[in-house]
Design an enzyme around this catalytic site. Structure first.
Site, PDB file in Angstrom:
ATOM      1  N   LEU A 529       0.815  -1.218   0.000  1.00  0.00           N
ATOM      2  CA  LEU A 529       0.000   0.000   0.000  1.00  0.00           C
ATOM      3  C   LEU A 529       0.843   1.259   0.000  1.00  0.00           C
ATOM      4  CD1 LEU A 529      -2.675  -0.904   2.702  1.00  0.00           C
ATOM      5  CD2 LEU A 529      -3.004  -0.880   0.242  1.00  0.00           C
ATOM      6  N   GLY A 530       2.013   1.157   0.576  1.00  0.00           N
ATOM      7  CA  GLY A 530       2.864   2.333   0.660  1.00  0.00           C
ATOM      8  C   GLY A 530       4.203   1.943   1.225  1.00  0.00           C
ATOM      9  N   GLY A 532       7.889   3.754   3.169  1.00  0.00           N
ATOM     10  CA  GLY A 532       8.539   4.956   3.690  1.00  0.00           C
ATOM     11  C   GLY A 532       9.784   4.600   4.460  1.00  0.00           C
ATOM     12  N   ASP A 647       4.197  15.622  12.797  1.00  0.00           N
ATOM     13  CA  ASP A 647       4.113  15.664  11.346  1.00  0.00           C
ATOM     14  C   ASP A 647       2.664  15.818  10.900  1.00  0.00           C
ATOM     15  OD1 ASP A 647       5.016  15.763   8.792  1.00  0.00           O
ATOM     16  OD2 ASP A 647       5.505  13.640   8.616  1.00  0.00           O
TER      17      ASP A 647
END
Ligand SMILES: *[C@@H]1O[C@H](CO)[C@@H](O)[C@H](O)[C@H]1NC(C)=O
Ligand SMILES: *[C@@H]1O[C@H](CO)[C@@H](O)[C@H](O)[C@H]1NC(C)=O
Ligand SMILES: *[C@@H]1O[C@H](CO)[C@@H](O)[C@H](O)[C@H]1NC(C)=O
Ligand SMILES: *[C@@H]1O[C@H](CO)[C@@H](O)[C@H](O)[C@H]1NC(C)=O
Ligand SMILES: *[C@@H]1O[C@H](CO)[C@@H](O)[C@H](O)[C@H]1NC(C)=O
Length: 811
Positions: A529-530, A532, A647
């Protein structure tokens, strides 16, 4: 550093020597024969000391010229009793005496010679009284059979290995920690006039709270590692879990919260390492009738508008109306219709628990108001904005509390001529801020060295920063429900999870997964999905209680050991808020460290806000602004610990199908790999100026970022992309000047996103711009997230403004 550890090693090697010396010398004994006694005048001398010196027993000062016969941790600087004979009734400081009589009875006599307490163990002699190394004071016969032990008579405290059973309870003032008739461990407020259970949350059932009522053994025990296990399925972990040699105690505190404490060997002070509740406001009975308990962040009781303290010295007595009571018995006989006699005063984000005269879901506000008007006994009604509107007419107002996260208000019925704006209302916040419990402990959760990080300065900010980084490294602002999740210190072999009773029952709760389970759930980590800096996120499907879609993040570069990982999990496990993405569990098995999150399937705010082809409606924008503010306010103010997000940006605000905001730290595609604790965190364009300065970071960095996001919701574009007519990038100071002009003239129309074609609420927009401007100020002038949530709540859906006016506003 070296000197210190050498010294430690030296001490340890010396320790056996010290022990043998003390037992050979004439120091206080661990055991006494019948005939021994100690008078209260000798209170500086203990009666007994355990062989390893951990515990002492004797007289402890319990007030002016008042003493109790107690057991305590020898090395604690304030000698907190872990057991007391005859609790709540100390003896005179002169002439009182504890005697282990020749017949084997341990008896406490007051000044005039009256026996005020005894162990009732008299029989034929030859017995002994011993203070064991566990802290248990034991009277035994010659065959070492225990005739009496203090562990059977706990007062408000348990020490490791001391069981809480169905026979006893931990009592502090009106609060009891005990096994209820249905085998569930509970907290009860049992006051002079009312009695109610407040933990586990009365809003959920036994299973909803992660407990079971099947196991009738009714026993709970704390172990030396800091794990508190109860037969009803509750498993609580101290935040310094497993640290060797830590002295611990679990106590019902006078403020009604059960906490686990660890003794700091260096200072002799106690540190809270677990608490049954993060929000003291949910404790019942703290403030009495018609009063509200607020957490600011100290607890304080205040009266409802139109009510005054019954007794200014004792907030527990509650408040009484300053007008003629509305619930007079003959109200129905009065000819005048109720709408001409009463009106309502709103107290926002406040609820009173219990004493409902009825309950209606999906009714309008007006209907709810009408219900209360027509009911003679109704003194107020609670109206919640959740779902279609939930209405609770109230008879008696007890257990009131205010929380910025409570999704509703209480409306107090007052006579129509009552002036809500007069001093009667301000009276509630005047006075010297009557604390609900002045003696309640300061809540200090964990400490930097709990998480094995070097600690140089002990300022609040370095502590805060420690938390931010602890969470930051793991890259988690993902959230979970309870703390009962960790089943054992060892890795659990696959299969035994299913066997553990109660473990699978409450699948909505936070829990520990095995690596195999997650491998299966994600189809061997198939769908990414992602990705990082801290790991890769995969889609997964859990099959407990129907199919549940989750996001599973495989953490890379987790250098910390299991122990620290657990400690961090216990912190994260306590955070729970509707506007924060929930963590469903985790896996820690050797080198595999994974986190399982709630899957939010309507993309992040940036997709909706910055896409030129879409126009997010104003209502949703405002709702997202409010939800995000509430989520952050919860992190900053209401968690047991201070947590900074660090963040805040549209990419990290995930939206549900209903456009509720859920804050997260999602792995974006932007290069966000600097996750070392010492590195700056955050995203350019959203970072507060102080990140560039060498100052400790505090929660105001989130306030700054939030201000930018808020402005972006108004203008529909990135603030960092704003340019002048000539194409030059606008400086923040120029943006602030533009905003100030708009606020000063009260005309924000030119700022608002053109795609909305004028479809927006000008009052809300003005407030949002105003807040945004105040968030960009120098950090000490920025409002708190709590302030912001309150201001936004006040202009939600055109409701009446709240009683309080925020002083930070920069008009
Ligand atoms: C001894 O003192 C206690 C209180 O200090 C009192 O309740 C009790 O009646 C006294 N007993 C006698 C015999 O005077
Ligand atoms: C009941 O609780 C006790 C104590 O926690 C535990 O030892 C026992 O296995 C439990 N029984 C069942 C049937 O779960
Ligand atoms: C209990 O109720 C009585 C009578 O209503 C009242 O006088 C008393 O102050 C109340 N006590 C507390 C602690 O609220
Ligand atoms: C009952 O109502 C009458 C008016 O109808 C009023 O005068 C009287 O004071 C009321 N009684 C009480 C106890 O409030
Ligand atoms: C509200 O609840 C009461 C009792 O619970 C019921 O009598 C009444 O009809 C309900 N009203 C509505 C509008 O649902």
């Amino acid at each position: 550093m070296l000197g210190k550890s050498t010294f430690l090693a030296f001490l340890i090697s010396l320790h056996p020597l010290l022990l043998s010396c003390s037992s050979a010398s004439s120091g206080p004994p661990a055991q006494l024969a019948p005939g021994s006694s100690l008078s209260v005048e000798d209170h500086s001398r203990p009666f007994l000391v355990s062989t390893d010196t951990t515990f002492s027993c004797g007289f402890l000062e319990a007030g002016e010229n008042a003493f109790s016969f107690s057991v305590w941790y020898t090395h604690a600087s304030n000698k907190t009793p872990i057991w007391t004979a005859n609790p709540g009734a100390p003896v005179n400081g002169r002439g009182s005496r504890i005697t282990f009589r020749r017949d084997g009875d341990l008896a406490l006599a007051d000044a005039n010679g009256t026996t005020v307490w005894e162990s009732k163990t008299s029989s034929s002699g030859g017995m002994a009284i011993t203070l064991l190394e566990t802290g248990n004071l034991v009277i035994s016969d010659p065959s070492s059979t225990t005739l009496w032990q203090s562990f059977d008579w706990p007062t408000d405290t348990l020490v490791p290995s001391q069981p809480l059973t169905k026979e006893n309870r931990l009592v502090a003032s009106y609060f009891s920690f005990y096994f209820d008739n249905d085998n569930v461990l509970r907290l009860l407020y049992d006051g002079p006039n009312i009695s109610s259970i407040y933990w586990p949350s009365p809003d959920y059932g036994v299973f909803g709270n992660g407990r079971t009522d099947y196991n009738s053994s009714r026993v709970a025990v704390l172990d030396g590692d800091g794990v508190f296990v109860s037969s009803d399925g509750l498993v609580a972990h101290a935040s310094d879990l497993g640290l060797p040699g830590v002295k611990r105690r679990l106590a019902t505190d006078p403020d009604g919260i059960v906490r686990i404490y660890s003794l700091d060997a260096a200072t002799g002070g106690w540190t809270v390492t677990w608490a049954a509740m993060a929000q003291p406001g949910s404790v019942h009975g703290l403030c009495g009738q018609n009063a509200i308990c607020e957490y600011l962040p100290r607890l304080r009781c205040s009266c409802l508008p139109g009510y005054e303290m019954v007794d200014r010295q004792d907030s527990r007595k509650g408040c009484k109306p300053m007008f003629f009571s509305v619930s007079v018995t003959n109200c129905s006989q009065v000819q005048q219709p109720p709408e001409q006699r009463f009106k309502f005063v709103e107290v926002a984000q406040t609820d009173f628990y219990g004493y409902d005269l009825g309950f209606n879901s999906s009714v309008t506000f007006e209907h709810c108001k009408k219900l209360c008007l027509e009911m003679c006994l109704c003194t107020a009604f609670s109206y919640r904005l959740t779902g279609t509107g939930v209405c609770y007419p109230k008879g008696v107002l007890f257990n009131g509390y205010t929380s910025p996260n409570f999704p509703g208000s209480i409306y107090i019925k007052v006579p129509i001529d009552f002036d809500a704006s007069s001093d009667s209302v301000s009276a509630r916040t005047s006075s010297q801020g009557l604390a609900c419990n002045p003696n309640g402990p300061e809540i200090v959760q964990g400490s930097p060295d709990t998480f094995k990080r070097p600690t140089r300065s002990n300022t609040k900010w370095s502590y805060l920063f420690a938390f931010a980084t602890v969470l930051g490294v793991l890259d988690i602002i993902f959230i979970a429900t309870s703390w009962w999740f960790l089943s054992s210190k060892q890795s659990i072999p696959a299969g035994s999870l299913e066997a553990a009773a109660g473990y699978r029952m409450v699948t909505s709760q936070f829990r520990r997964f095995t690596y195999r389970e997650l491998k299966d759930a994600t189809g061997n980590f198939k769908e990414e999905l992602g990705r990082g800096g801290s790991g890769v996120v995969y889609r997964g499907v859990l099959d407990d209680k129907g199919k549940v879609v989750v996001a599973v993040k495989k953490l890379t570069n987790v250098s910390r050991g299991d122990e620290e990982f657990w400690a961090e999990m216990t912190v994260i496990g306590r955070i729970n808020h509707i506007n924060l993405v929930r963590i469903r569990g985790f896996c820690s098995q050797g080198k595999h460290k994974l986190l399982v999150y709630e899957y939010v399937d309507n993309e992040s705010l940036d997709k909706h806000l910055f896409d030129p082809d879409r126009a997010l409606p104003w209502r949703d924008r405002f709702r997202i602004a409010l939800g995000t503010a509430r989520g952050l306010a919860y992190l900053h103010h209401e968690c047991l610990e201070w947590v900074i997000h660090c963040d805040v940006k549209p990419e990290n605000i995930l939206l549900t199908r209903e456009f509720d905001a859920k804050l997260s730290k999602r792995e974006g595609t932007t290069g966000d790999s600097s996750l070392e604790p010492s590195h700056m965190r955050g995203t350019t364009g959203y970072m507060a100026p102080e990140w560039a300065l060498n100052v400790p970071i505090n929660a105001k960095v989130d306030v700054y970022s939030y201000g930018i996001v808020l402005l972006e919701m108004v203008i529909g574009r990135r603030v960092s992309d704003q340019t002048t007519a000539g194409g030059e990038r606008l400086e923040m100071s120029q943006i602030a000047r533009l905003l100030r002009q708009a606020v000063d003239t009260g005309n924000v129309m030119p700022l608002v996103d053109g795609r909305l074609q004028g479809q927006f609420n000008p009052r809300q927009a003005l407030e949002m711009v105003r807040i945004s401007l105040s968030c960009m100020e120098e950090r000490s002038s920025r409002p708190t997230m709590d302030d912001i949530a309150k201001v936004l709540m006040a202009c939600d859906e055109g409701r009446a403004p709240r009683v309080q006016v925020m002083s930070f506003m920069t008009t």
